[in-house]
Design an enzyme around this catalytic site. Structure first.
Site, mmCIF file in Angstrom:
data_model
loop_
_atom_site.group_PDB
_atom_site.id
_atom_site.type_symbol
_atom_site.label_atom_id
_atom_site.label_comp_id
_atom_site.label_asym_id
_atom_site.label_seq_id
_atom_site.Cartn_x
_atom_site.Cartn_y
_atom_site.Cartn_z
ATOM 1 N N ASP A 45 -4.663 -3.216 5.044
ATOM 2 C CA ASP A 45 -5.131 -2.681 6.325
ATOM 3 C C ASP A 45 -6.647 -2.783 6.497
ATOM 4 O OD1 ASP A 45 -5.926 -0.728 4.544
ATOM 5 O OD2 ASP A 45 -4.460 0.752 5.212
ATOM 6 N N ASP A 104 -9.242 -6.167 2.355
ATOM 7 C CA ASP A 104 -7.927 -6.684 1.968
ATOM 8 C C ASP A 104 -7.726 -8.125 2.437
ATOM 9 O OD1 ASP A 104 -6.901 -4.419 0.677
ATOM 10 O OD2 ASP A 104 -6.359 -3.480 2.579
ATOM 11 N N ASP A 117 0.854 -1.190 0.000
ATOM 12 C CA ASP A 117 0.000 0.000 0.000
ATOM 13 C C ASP A 117 0.887 1.236 0.000
ATOM 14 O OD1 ASP A 117 -2.401 -1.355 0.128
ATOM 15 O OD2 ASP A 117 -2.357 -1.511 2.300
#
Length: 1039
Positions: free
Chosen positions: A757, A761, A456
């Site tokens: 997070d 996901d 990310d």
């Protein structure tokens, strides 16, 4: 070697993640009976029978709960009886000021008993009876009383194992048990033939050696268990937000009490049973309890929320009504026994190596005993005849048998798979100190092989300390970096527009302002929401208070699929207004109106739309995260209807700055050196993503940046050509991340690590070889699906996990190389000596000491080496690459040959070469052989620190564990030779003979250096004696 690899692949291959039960049973079956101590060897592998029982219990409990949830009230009345059960208020409850029995309170939620809830006055009535207020919660001074009356939020756990249980485990070694029997027989026969105390020495020596081995083994295992216990406690640390003493606080779930007001949001695991107070669009996933896959919508009509369930969508406040063992989740967890963690691929592979060597050792031990017995019988038959027997003959046979059994002790390398556990425990402890919590053992091991990291952007590559840096409103773009920026903004836009902007900021937010204990105000929420709310508060401070008399009617929280948050509010004049805030392109697409420079609402022309998109791209090119805020007035609405998707009026564009973390660029460079490709996968605008990726060194000149919608529309053939080039994926959905990971693993056989997070996901984290959840920004659902939790959300921490993963793999290779050398030499020297001389030069006591050097002490020394920078200058190990490499075989065979030549020369010509004469010459030469053998292992242990580098001393003196073990080994060897000869069958040596032993051992270092100059091809890359093999050139060869 190829046959060994194919055998290991066929019987001892285990996927690093989510292995099938069939694969787990296959390798257990292949191990067979060649195990000295099953309790110890299989302590750190999954207990498949316990797991099966746990699954049966879980299904049974789920069925009961499903009945309670879904059977009609009439059926429940039939089962429980028509009469309502009466619960008495005890004196303790009344004295504490409560008005409801703990069991009755718990049963209301667990049975979803709406009738009894209403009888007690609903949620408000329950709140009064447990002395809790929705706005203030409970008092901190009240916590102990509540825990006494209503219980603590813990479930009953099995007590930790004590030290003596590990001693008992170590004593379960079948070969040690046989040796103890031999020692007792030896002592009995010795006493009968040689008298006291001389007849006791051999047997007592074996017993003392066994006790030493057992104690050292138990201490090592016990220390490991304490490390795992500490890590297990860290895994269970979950913090939640509650209202206490009128303020919002973050507390551990273990400190939660009945009466607490808990704040729930997307991705949270519900920490206790409770009742819904109020919230927005709360969807609960109850599959962990009921087995039902469909989420349950919670409202004031269905207010029951159970512990162990997960928040799938929405947010809410909950009144806690039952904790710990009074919840269904607590009762379920307490009944499940530990099924153990899945074994790691290296553990399984080394079980295979141990099995093969164990079979060879068993054959050699049997042959040695047979040869010794045949020679003994022939000599006896030729001298006194087989009809005459003495007690000394029995002692000789017992000693032969003890020697054969001890060869098995040395030959079966029980320590190989256990060394993996030791190394992983050590690495996990170190990583914990470096802000990485490894949840699954195999993840630490697998991370060393990672070839791709899909990361990310927000919070991982960037600091997650966000501020609004620029704003566009009423056709005016303003930077907000100087002190006068807010004054300039106030003067540049109309008061009505300013009111609308502030109203949109304050109403459409998931952040909130809370008062700390010291009276200071703090903004809580996600970094993005905090940044916008803090900007709004500062703007309001310059402009003056804005009217906040709106009431929220409906909230659609932000999630990574919609990429927007929407709120419906009722205005003071009776009308309703939708506010939408989210990804710029999505919100702008919903707008057909805008506010011009004069504060008027005007149609959004195509030219103005292009100007707005140009502003968004301009902000994004400055590495700013962009969000848009828009509104739409409506006359009426439906509770069931979704928010509108068109007809909005654009208010503003926010440009939010999130600086790149210090050290990220160097970490990415380290990844390139290590053959690890870093790919950024983010939901942000593509220009923002590209700007940040270039700053981090992720996006190269020839690299590809693509948007999620474009990626997901590609065919499999197009993906095959595209995926190797993708360095940045922007505007991606969690499904895009999952598709990328699946294809990298399936099409390209990459070992993939993924960060995540959010709740959405979880599938990608589960699919990846290594799932890395963020400890600060991550939801509990994401953490539960992850293998590693990055506690500081920092990308450099992820690289540290990879470094330790490589260290674990290489350390185990070093230990295997060292141990196999000892195995080969000990087996061959005893067998050859038995065949030629009729006696074994190394006695049972001596072999037990050698076994401890190479097993427990060797594992401690070599398997706990910290990582070095050179480990990140070589490509990752492939999925099915040979564990015992050609380089290792070169070193093993070379060192074994040298040691066999040295020991053979001493055995058959030592007395002549060293001019050893006298009555005790045989004892001196045997002691010299034993001493030289041990020092060969000491120096070979140093040699094994580097498998390819000539300089084996680099970093050695900073590793106190290694130095300590070498020093302790040498010191105890001196004690054995000089002082314990009676028990160890040794005699004191002269200083010249000590020098000979040490000199012969130290030549191993020279032999090692010569061996490392012999080129060995490994997968087409020649091993370099000066360091690690360089990375292959070109991007096509790095993957």
């Amino acid at each position: 070697m190829e046959r060994l690899d194919s055998y290991l692949d066929e019987h001892f291959y285990l996927p690093p993640k989510n292995p099938s039960e069939e694969a787990q049973r296959r390798w257990r079956s292949a191990v067979g009976a060649i195990v000295k101590n099953r309790r110890r060897r299989f302590r750190h592998v999954a207990d498949l029978e316990s797991r099966s029982q746990n699954e049966h219990k879980r299904r049974s409990t789920q069925e009961k709960i499903r009945v309670a949830f879904y059977v009609q009230q009439a059926a429940l009345n039939f089962i429980d009886g028509a009469k309502h059960k009466e619960y008495a208020l005890t004196e303790d409850i009344i004295k504490a000021g409560f008005s409801i029995n703990p069991d009755e309170l718990a049963s209301i939620t667990s049975k979803h008993d709406m009738k009894v809830l209403k009888m007690h006055g609903g949620v408000d009535g329950i709140s009064t009876k447990i002395r809790s207020a929705f706005d203030r919660g409970v008092s901190a001074s009240d916590v102990d009383t509540r825990q006494t009356i209503y219980g603590e939020n813990r479930y009953a756990e099995k007590p930790s194992r004590g030290f003596w249980s590990f001693v008992w485990d170590a004593l379960q070694d079948m070969t040690l048990i046989i040796l103890m029997v031999c020692a007792l027989l030896s002592a009995v026969v010795g006493l009968a033939s040689e008298g006291w105390p001389k007849g006791m020495y051999d047997g007592l020596g074996i017993i003392l050696s066994i006790l030493l081995v057992v104690m050292v083994t138990a201490i090592s295992d016990y220390r490991q268990s304490l490390q795992f216990k500490e890590l297990d406690n860290e895994k269970k640390k979950i913090f939640i937000h509650v209202t206490r003493d009128g303020g919002r606080q973050k507390i551990s779930i273990y400190d939660l009490v009945v009466g607490d007001i808990v704040h729930l949001s997307i991705g949270d695991q519900v920490p206790a049973d409770g009742l819904y107070i109020h919230g927005y669009s709360l969807l609960i996933d109850e599959s962990s309890l009921s087995g039902e896959s469909d989420p349950v919508y919670i409202s004031q009509d269905k207010p029951f929320i159970l512990a162990g369930t997960k928040v799938q969508d929405g947010s809410a406040k909950m009144l806690v009504t039952a904790v710990g063992m009074r919840t269904e989740w607590g009762r379920l967890m307490s009944t499940l026994s530990e099924g153990g963690e899945d074994e790691t691929p290296l553990q399984v592979k080394l079980n295979g190596v141990a099995t093969i060597i164990g079979k060879i050792g068993l054959v050699f031990a049997t042959l040695t005993f047979v040869v010794l017995m045949v020679r003994f019988l022939i000599e006896k038959g030729l001298t006194v005849g087989l009809s005459t027997w003495y007690s000394t003959d029995a002692l000789t046979i017992v000693n032969y048998f003890a020697t054969a059994v001890t060869i098995i002790v040395v030959a079966v390398p029980e320590g190989l798979p256990l060394a993996v556990t030791l190394s992983l425990a050590f690495a996990m402890k170190k990583l914990m100190n470096d802000k990485a919590l490894v949840r699954h053992l195999s993840a630490c091991e697998t991370m060393g092989s990672a070839g791709t990291i899909c990361t990310d952007k927000t919070g991982t590559l960037t600091t997650n300390h966000m501020v609004v840096d620029k704003i566009w409103v009423s056709e005016v773009s303003k930077p907000l970096t100087s002190g006068k920026s807010l004054e300039d903004l106030n003067s540049a836009i109309s008061p009505d527009t300013l009111n609308l902007l502030l109203q949109g900021i304050f109403e459409n937010t998931s952040a909130e302002v809370v008062k700390e204990k010291d009276g200071r105000q703090t903004v809580l929420g996600t970094p993005t929401e905090r940044a916008i709310l803090e900007f709004g508060l500062k703007l309001e401070g310059h402009r003056g208070a804005v009217d906040r008399s709106c009431n929220k009617v409906k909230v659609e929280p932000f999630n990574s699929v919609k990429k927007k948050m929407e709120v419906l509010v009722s205005l003071p004049d009776g009308k309703h207004r939708w506010f939408s805030k989210g990804a710029s392109e999505i919100v702008v697409q919903m707008c057909d109106m805008m506010i011009d420079g004069d504060g008027n609402i005007v149609p959004l022309s195509e030219a103005q739309r292009q100007n707005i998109l140009g502003t968004i791209n301009s902000f994004a090119s400055d590495a700013l995260r962009t969000l848009c805020l828009a509104y739409k007035d409506v006359d009426d609405f439906s509770d069931d209807a979704d928010s509108p998707t068109a007809g909005f009026t654009l208010i503003s564009i926010f440009g939010i700055k999130d600086p790149v973390r210090p050290g990220v660029k160097d970490a990415v460079k380290d990844c390139d050196s290590a053959g690890i490709m870093v790919r950024m996968v983010t939901g942000d605008n593509i220009n923002t993503a590209k700007a940040i990726a270039k700053e981090c060194g992720i996006l190269s000149d020839g690299g590809t940046a693509i948007e999620g919608p474009e990626f997901r529309n590609k065919s499999p053939e197009e993906m095959r050509a595209l995926i190797p080039k993708i360095e940045v994926m922007a505007r991606s959905l969690p499904l895009d991340k999952h598709t990328l990971v699946t294809n990298l693993r399936g099409m390209f056989h990459e070992v993939v690590a993924v960060t995540g997070d959010g709740t959405n996901d979880a599938p990608a984290l589960h699919e990846a070889d290594i799932g890395l959840a963020m400890g600060i920004a991550g939801t509990e659902v994401a953490k539960e699906s992850a293998d590693v939790i990055v506690l500081d959300d920092n990308f450099t921490t992820i690289i540290n996990v990879a470094r330790w993963g490589r260290a674990v793999y290489i350390n185990i290779q070093k230990f295997v190389q060292f141990q196999l050398t000892v195995n080969i030499v000990a087996l061959v020297i005893n067998f050859v000596s038995a065949c030629i001389t009729g006696s074994a030069p190394l006695t049972a006591v001596q072999l037990l000491w050698v076994n401890m050097i190479m097993d427990t002490l060797g594992a401690l020394a070599l398997a706990t080496e910290p990582p070095n920078d050179d480990m990140m200058k070589r490509p990752p190990v492939g999925r099915r690459e040979s564990f015992i490499t050609k380089v290792m075989w070169r070193n093993i065979i070379g060192q074994s040959l040298y040691q066999l030549v040295v020991l053979g020369t001493l055995m058959f010509g030592g007395e002549q070469l060293l001019n050893i004469k006298g009555a005790d010459s045989k004892s001196v030469i045997n002691t010299l052989i034993f001493n030289s053998f041990v020092f060969c292992q000491v120096f070979n242990e140093i040699n094994s620190r580097e498998m390819q580098k000539i300089n084996v001393f680099s970093g050695m003196f900073s590793n106190w564990i290694f130095i300590g073990i070498i020093a302790a080994t040498v010191a105890f060897q001196v004690v054995i030779i000089e002082f314990l000869g009676t028990f160890a069958s040794t005699v004191p040596l002269s200083w010249e003979h000590w020098l000979v032993s040490i000199g012969l051992g130290s030549i191993s270092l020279i032999v090692g250096a010569i061996l490392k100059c012999i080129p060995v091809k490994s997968d087409g890359i020649p091993a370099s004696p000066n360091g690690y093999a360089p990375l292959p050139g070109g991007p096509d060869n790095v993957a």
